[in-house]
Design an enzyme around this catalytic site. Structure first.
Site: not given
Ligand code: URA
Length: 271
Positions: A8, A86, A174, A230
């Protein structure tokens, strides 16, 4: 006998040269990996090893002469588990993930960096490697070196517990920016619950990396650029992304520069 290239990652231990690196920076995004290996200030640019499947890998060195592998994990735990397996097979014993993340705590703002001390690992791939209860703990020497590196560089860094999950949209609750507005009941309110558990951030690779480190016996840490608040919304903050990414990279490089590799390696079984 010439060693076969790993399927890979596309290179073998022999491809790493006369003084092969024992440490690697691991990025999800191949463009970030390439930038570190070939163009980053303070890094002596090296050579490209492979771009198989878009997983850029290259070797370079630090100004103190320490050889360094820069590798790409791709997005998520499954791809990370394959690449990390790997990398260990070609001799890598210290892995620092340099990624991006979304903060779920008010005091951790986009533009800062987040160093993981441990992860809540809600990742399917990790269950093929260790039981769900197995700790996803960052290496203390690598982690402390990054905290000190951030302090010395004047980078605003937080140390916290990371939630590593399998999906960017549903798993990180989300709905407004997702094609799927219907969240499973078990994920409704998960961000608030994690906030109450003093979890700092969401990302998608660290938990599995840390569990692999425990099981395989190598040292691993994680530093991420915070690019999403967030607590206030769902959108990536592009205005801070490149500066925060550079800061996360500088923190990782600074840590490697001062790290006592012998001490780190002496404390991980299997190295
Ligand atoms: N990466 C993630 O997994 N979540 C985010 O909000 C930003 C980057």
């Amino acid at each position: 006998m010439k060693q076969a290239k790993k399927y890979h990652i596309g290179f073998s231990r022999e491809d790493l040269g006369q003084t092969p690196p024992v440490a690697a920076l691991l990025c999800g995004d191949p463009d970030r990996t390439r930038r570190i290996a070939l163009h980053f200030p303070g890094v002596v640019p090296g050579t490209v090893l492979s771009e198989k499947r878009g997983l850029f890998s290259g070797v370079c060195s630090l100004e103190n002469g320490m050889p360094l592998l820069c590798a790409t994990s791709g997005m998520g735990a499954s791809s990370t588990s394959i690449v990390v397996n790997e990398l260990v097979q070609v001799g890598i014993r210290i892995i620092i993930r340099v990624g991006t993340t979304g903060s779920i705590q008010d005091h951790i703002r986009a533009g800062s960096v987040l160093i993981t001390k441990a992860a809540l690992c809600r990742q399917g791939a990790s269950l093929d490697i260790a039981p769900v209860e197995y700790p996803a703990a960052a290496d203390p020497f690598v982690t402390l070196a990054m905290v000190r590196s951030a302090r010395d560089l004047g980078v605003l860094a937080h140390l916290g517990i990371t939630a590593s999950v399998d999906t960017f949209f549903e798993g990180q609750e989300r709905t407004l920016t997702s094609a799927n507005p219907r969240l499973l009941r078990l994920l409704q309110g998960v961000t608030e619950e994690y906030r109450g558990l003093n979890i700092a951030n969401y990302e998608m690779e660290c938990g599995t990396l840390l569990k692999m480190a425990g099981v395989y016996g190598f040292a691993a840490g994680c530093v991420c650029a915070v690019i999403d608040d967030r607590s206030t919304g769902e959108e990536i903050d592009l205005s801070v992304k490149s500066r925060a990414e550079n800061d996360a990279i500088r923190v990782a490089l600074g840590a490697l520069e001062v790290m006592d590799l012998g001490e780190v390696l002496a404390h991980c079984r299997g190295c």
